[in-house]
Enzyme design. Structure first.
Site: not given
Ligand code: NAD
Ligand code: UFG
Length: 338
Positions: A124, A148, A152
């Site tokens: 991402s 989050y 990643k």
């Protein structure tokens, strides 16, 4: 190729499964349906002309993964399976570390045990944290601003380390910017649970009369019209990029991160106007305070992906809005009624 698609029942995974089938690849979906619904499988069957081979498997379950790899000779894995809501990750960081990081470790172990050494990973633009400048290329500094995003970043690093330790391991991390839109058939699309966090699904629900008005987070950003600027990419273009990445994996040495975006920034108000034109509906809105953690402008330099994958985006913001609205109109409650 014979491909294991982890998280293939989700939003981006389902569109990718259609693109893979269209290219003649054989797909097995492994999904725990924690953020998707089994009725998507029937839609995939309608789109591809054949029932998908899908298993209810959690990627943290080593035994279930071992059984899956024992029963198939996979050429590669595409790994979409993750939790993805920024706000929720701040409330439940351990769940995010467990699901995303432990899940990736278990998957990498299962791949090693089965001698499957090709991976396409869903990363991402969040790995760039608060970007220092735009457009962002893959050499920009990496950081994280929430749990989050940290998952990643760590998952990319784990994959990079595995590639370093095993020169035969080939991996591409695709750093998505802002995926939106839906399959043009209106049969599959994004079906968020509860109140949408992201702009496009929120606009769709306002247009459908499910929400009163859009709240625009800040009208005083240093941007073209004061609202936040992002790089929206049609999910159909994203799906095609996965097919290209899969087919190019063989030529990759080690871990290759690639940006997937259109390379063009669009403001909240520009997207809202495009949506009004595409849907014929007025979108009431109110400008409110900035959202914590947001930044003014994020858009990609996608030239490395274009060069190395032989891929570029084809669909513009009008197609994104048209297809998102078609999906919303045909499925007011997502997959709930199928
Ligand atoms: P999604 O939630 O629709 O799809 C993820 C799928 O993975 C779901 O079907 C879910 O049930 C499944 N899953 C989650 N944890 C699992 C587990 N432990 N075992 C098995 N299956 C599991 O999300 P999406 O929008 O399709 O995103 C796919 C990937 O792309 C995610 O990794 C996400 O972090 C990443 N990504 C998404 C966006 C975005 O805006 N949609 C942007 C950048 C990156
Ligand atoms: N926005 C609003 N109102 C809303 C929702 C969003 O004004 O109700 C604005 C935001 O402030 C931002 C823009 O619309 O300016 C886009 O916001 P999104 O929430 O749709 O997307 P983000 O760029 O904030 O974040 C998304 C994912 C992240 C991911 C990031 C980069 O949610 O997980 O893209 O890929 F990290």
């Amino acid at each position: 190729m014979h491909v294991l698609v982890c998280g293939g029942a989700g939003y981006i995974g389902s569109h990718t499964c259609v693109a893979l089938a269209e290219r003649g690849h054989r797909v097995v979906i492994a999904d725990n349906f924690s953020n998707s619904a089994p009725p998507v499988l029937e839609r995939l069957a309608r789109l591809t002309g054949q029932a998908p081979d899908a298993r209810r498997v959690d990627v943290r379950n080593a035994a279930a993964l071992a059984a899956l790899f024992a029963g198939h000779r996979f050429d590669a894995v595409i790994h979409f399976a993750a939790l993805k809501a920024v706000g929720e990750s701040c409330e439940r960081p351990l769940d995010y570390f467990d699901n995303n990081i432990s899940g990736t470790i278990t998957l990498l172990q299962a791949m090693r045990a089965a001698d499957v050494r090709r991976l396409v990973f869903s990363s991402s633009a969040t790995v760039y944290g608060e970007p220092q400048s735009v457009p962002i290329d893959e050499d920009a500094p990496l950081s994280s601003t929430n749990p989050y995003g940290r998952t990643k970043l760590v998952m990319e690093q784990l994959i990079g380390d595995v590639c370093t330790a095993d020169p035969g391991f080939q991996a591409i991390s695709l750093r998505y910017f802002n995926p939106v839109g839906a399959h043009p058939s209106g049969l599959i699309g994004e079906a968020p649970n509860g109140v949408p966090n992201n702009l496009m699904p929120y606009i769709c629900q306002v247009a459908a009369g499910k929400r009163e008005r859009l709240q625009i987070y800040g009208g005083d950003w240093p941007t073209v019209d004061g609202t936040g600027v992002r790089d929206y990419i049609h999910v159909m273009d994203l799906a095609q990029a996965h097919v290209h990445a899969l087919e190019k994996l063989d030529g990759v040495r080690g871990h290759l991160p690639l940006n997937l975006g259109a390379g063009r920034g669009i403001s909240v108000l520009e997207l809202l106007r495009a949506f009004e034109t595409a849907s014929g509906r007025e979108i009431p809105y109110r400008i409110v305070d900035r959202r914590v953690g947001d930044v003014a402008e994020v858009y990609a330099d996608p030239s490395r992906a274009e060069r190395l994958l032989g891929w570029r985006t084809q669909l513009d913001v009008d197609a994104m809005c048209r297809d998102a609205w078609r999906w919303q109109s045909m499925n007011p409650d997502g997959y709930a009624e199928t």
